[in-house]
Write an enzyme that holds these catalytic residues in place. Structure first.
Site, PDB file in Angstrom:
ATOM      1  N   TYR A  26       5.061  58.888 -10.835  1.00 31.00           N
ATOM      2  CA  TYR A  26       6.107  59.824 -11.240  1.00 31.00           C
ATOM      3  C   TYR A  26       5.558  61.139 -11.793  1.00 31.00           C
ATOM      4  CZ  TYR A  26       9.180  55.864 -10.672  1.00 31.00           C
ATOM      5  OH  TYR A  26       9.872  54.817 -10.135  1.00 31.00           O
ATOM      6  N   LYS A  27       4.260  61.321 -11.700  1.00 31.65           N
ATOM      7  CA  LYS A  27       3.673  62.570 -12.171  1.00 31.65           C
ATOM      8  C   LYS A  27       4.097  63.707 -11.246  1.00 31.65           C
ATOM      9  CE  LYS A  27      -0.676  63.005 -11.591  1.00 31.65           C
ATOM     10  NZ  LYS A  27      -2.114  62.792 -11.737  1.00 31.65           N
TER      11      LYS A  27
END
EC number: 3.6.4.12
Length: 660
Positions: A26-27
């Site tokens: 999810y970066k």
């Protein structure tokens, strides 16, 4: 597949309890790209892009006479090609990566326009480093198309711009505009391989400024231009001293050396392709532990190599006011029989079983779904040929070793990959990719390492192919006996396939998704206030003219063989002219080869009755359409409403038997 993708990518349970997300998954990676284009007399020299090309005969596979054909085009300069490349990349990334920043800086211009300082001479900031917007794209498009504006801005200076100033100016732009971006790149497009040949001090200063950029994490990607008639670009004179590459850098990070060519379109495509490859974010789908045996664990990262791209809406817009506003979404739950708002604590989850609602608490549901911590555990090995090609549930993931948690993972992973390849085995593993993810069984298939001209095109790794459980497998439906085509018909079709064979094979890069591109073109036209295109461009439409040109005789021969074979098998078919190939209608009732449906003029009663009588006398009424037979029955005052084809045939036969 879309539902599976949504469930697989999500790392939050249905009870809406927040779970710590995988940082790699999810970066959010944001890119900042700055183009620095050299404006010099040689870069502005327009070359004749007429180029002799040898044609190979097209799709038909026939060899041409070897003649060379000239195709003419408008002269274009390397600087304009570079600006067109920046313009097209800007258009692409405003949709695919709307949060990325892009900017364009010209150096070597007579006019100076640099907002961060007045001491930088001969540097023109054409497009400030910022998130692309419609006005900026309009301005850039106007410059590309307007020759007067182009000549005014892109007028070269009498003295060269200092590369030290160019690099230091780029440093200031990135520091002020994108200080916290994870990826920052400077694309230098130039044909000058030694800008400071007579001034060693300026060269040393440029090397120092380049080192400062790399210390800040800003990467320099030069594009070496070799124009026709000039000497070959030599990076060792200057640019090898300012471009730093680590020992383990990928081949994608190597400087792009554009060969001398008159073809501006070819050069533009090559630049766009390489820029897209350099700016594509490579993010891991998951980080996990691979347990080869009890007590033997290594670290791996999983990557999703292929994913369906779909149009995505960024937000909802409220359009009933004078100006558009972003709508704020709120969800309110109300009772089924009342309008009273229901609090979250009043809602419980239940499953229906035997007519009763079985209620579970959030903790009980979490325990039901928990099958352990994320892991890939090998439970055995099988021969590679025992895993069938149809035993895959969804697209495979690619795993590669990671030394973050376990030192020595790369050596152990390489030994496993080598053993699987040499022994022609696949591993069977139990996989839980992330927390709260459903467990799956996967086949560990080793990839094939591909090396061409000393360059590694495909790295060694392992594909995880999801296997079905017993509940996922269903028996094939009983389709009954099938009619196998006879050998003469197969041989005739083989000639058609050979004639229409594409020698280079299928290349997905040549076929854009027409629905997706149509969506993007509509967005672009509305945002830039352009005319909305009327019809989409679909590159997947068959080239019927070329098909007729190269395979019309073979199709005619195949139709004749089909007609003969159909008579022998008791299935009727009429040979059709090649020009109308592909418009045959299958016989209703299925089972055998498609039969040609006869065309009949239903507007002429005499011709209609004559044609129907001929088909009745030959026993070929089944080749008439239902519409034609109903028109005939209506003409003879026979009620045919709601009849199916078999009933129509029976009614027509009965009428002719009575009337003779």
């Amino acid at each position: 597949m879309s539902d599976w993708s949504k469930n697989e990518d999500r790392d939050i349970s249905d009870d809406e309890d927040t779970v710590e997300a995988d940082s790699d998954q999810y970066k959010s990676t944001r890119d900042a790209v700055l183009f620095a284009i050299n404006i010099s007399p040689s870069m502005l020299t327009a070359h004749d892009v007429s180029e002799e090309e040898e044609h190979d005969g097209g799709e038909g596979g026939e060899q041409s006479s070897g003649k060379k054909k000239k195709k003419a085009s408008k002269p274009v300069s390397a600087a304009k090609v570079a600006l067109q490349c920046a313009f097209q990349v800007l258009q692409q990334r405003i949709i695919s990566n709307p949060n990325d920043m892009m900017g364009i800086m010209l150096f070597g211009t007579e006019e100076t326009k640099f907002p961060e300082g007045s001491s930088y001479k001969h540097m023109y900031m054409l497009l400030d480093l910022d998130v692309p917007d419609a006005p900026g794209i309009k301005q850039l498009k106007r410059l590309v198309e307007d020759e007067e504006e182009w000549d005014r801005i892109c007028k070269p200076s009498k003295e060269k711009a200092s590369m030290a100033n160019v690099l230091f100016g780029a440093n200031q732009i990135f520091t002020l505009k994108a200080p916290n971006f994870q990826t920052r790149r400077l694309f230098i497009v130039t044909d000058d391989d030694d800008p400071h040949a007579n001034d060693p001090d300026l060269k040393r200063s440029a090397i120092t400024r380049a080192r400062d950029l790399y210390d800040l994490g800003i990467k320099i990607d030069p594009f070496y231009i070799s124009n026709p008639g000039q000497k070959e670009f030599d990076p060792s004179l200057f640019f090898e001293d300012i471009v730093y590459r680590s020992a383990d850098a990928d081949e994608d990070e190597a400087p792009l050396h554009l060969k001398p060519t008159n073809d501006g379109k070819l050069r533009l495509k090559e630049m766009i392709r390489n820029i897209n490859s350099k700016t594509t974010a490579k993010r891991a789908l998951f980080s996990n532990t691979l347990e080869i045996a009890p007590g033997l664990k290594i670290g791996v990262k999983g990557y999703l190599l292929f994913k369906k791209q779909e149009p995505q809406r960024a937000c909802w817009i409220y359009s009933r006011s004078e100006e558009l506003h972003v709508a704020k979404l709120e969800t309110v739950r109300t009772g089924a029989t009342t309008v009273r708002e229901v609090a979250k604590t009043e809602i419980v989850k239940a499953y229906k079983y035997g007519g009763e609602q079985i209620v579970f608490t959030p903790d009980e549901i979490a325990n039901i779904r928990k099958f352990g911590d994320p892991i890939i555990r090998i439970i055995g090995f099988k021969d590679a040929d025992t895993v069938k090609v149809d035993q895959n549930v969804r697209s495979a993931t690619f795993i590669y070793p990671s030394e973050t948690e376990f030192v020595g993972s790369t050596r152990t992973f390489t030994a496993l990959w080598t053993s699987l390849r040499n022994k022609k085995k696949v591993g069977i593993a139990w996989q839980i990719s992330r927390r709260n993810a459903s467990p799956i069984l996967v086949a560990m298939v080793p990839s094939v390492e591909e090396i061409k001209d000393g360059v590694q095109l495909a790295p060694p790794g392992i594909f995880l192919v999801q296997l079905p459980f017993a509940d996922d497998v269903r028996n094939d439906p009983d389709m009954g006996g099938s009619l196998v085509a006879p050998n003469p018909l197969i041989d005739a079709m083989r000639k058609i396939v050979r004639q229409l064979h594409i020698p280079t094979g299928y290349n997905p890069d040549k076929y854009s998704n027409p629905a997706l591109q149509w969506h993007y073109k509509i967005l672009q036209a509305i945002a830039l206030e352009e005319d909305v295109p009327e019809t989409p461009e679909d590159g997947t439409v068959p080239k019927y003219r070329l098909i007729r040109k190269y395979s019309a005789p073979q199709i005619a021969d195949w139709a004749q063989v089909l007609d003969e074979c159909s008579r022998d098998l008791g299935v009727f078919a009429i040979r059709e002219a090649p020009a109308s190939a592909g418009r045959k209608r299958a016989t209703e009732g299925g089972g055998g080869p498609a039969a040609k449906v006869a065309k009949t003029d239903s507007s002429d009663p005499v011709a209609l009755e004559t044609d129907v009588r001929k088909h009745w006398e030959k026993g070929m009424l089944m080749k008439l359409t239902v519409k034609v037979m109903k028109e005939f029955l209506k003409l003879k005052r026979v009620e045919a409403g709601g009849m199916k084809k078999a009933e129509c045939i029976e009614a027509v036969e009965e009428w002719f038997e009575k009337k003779g």
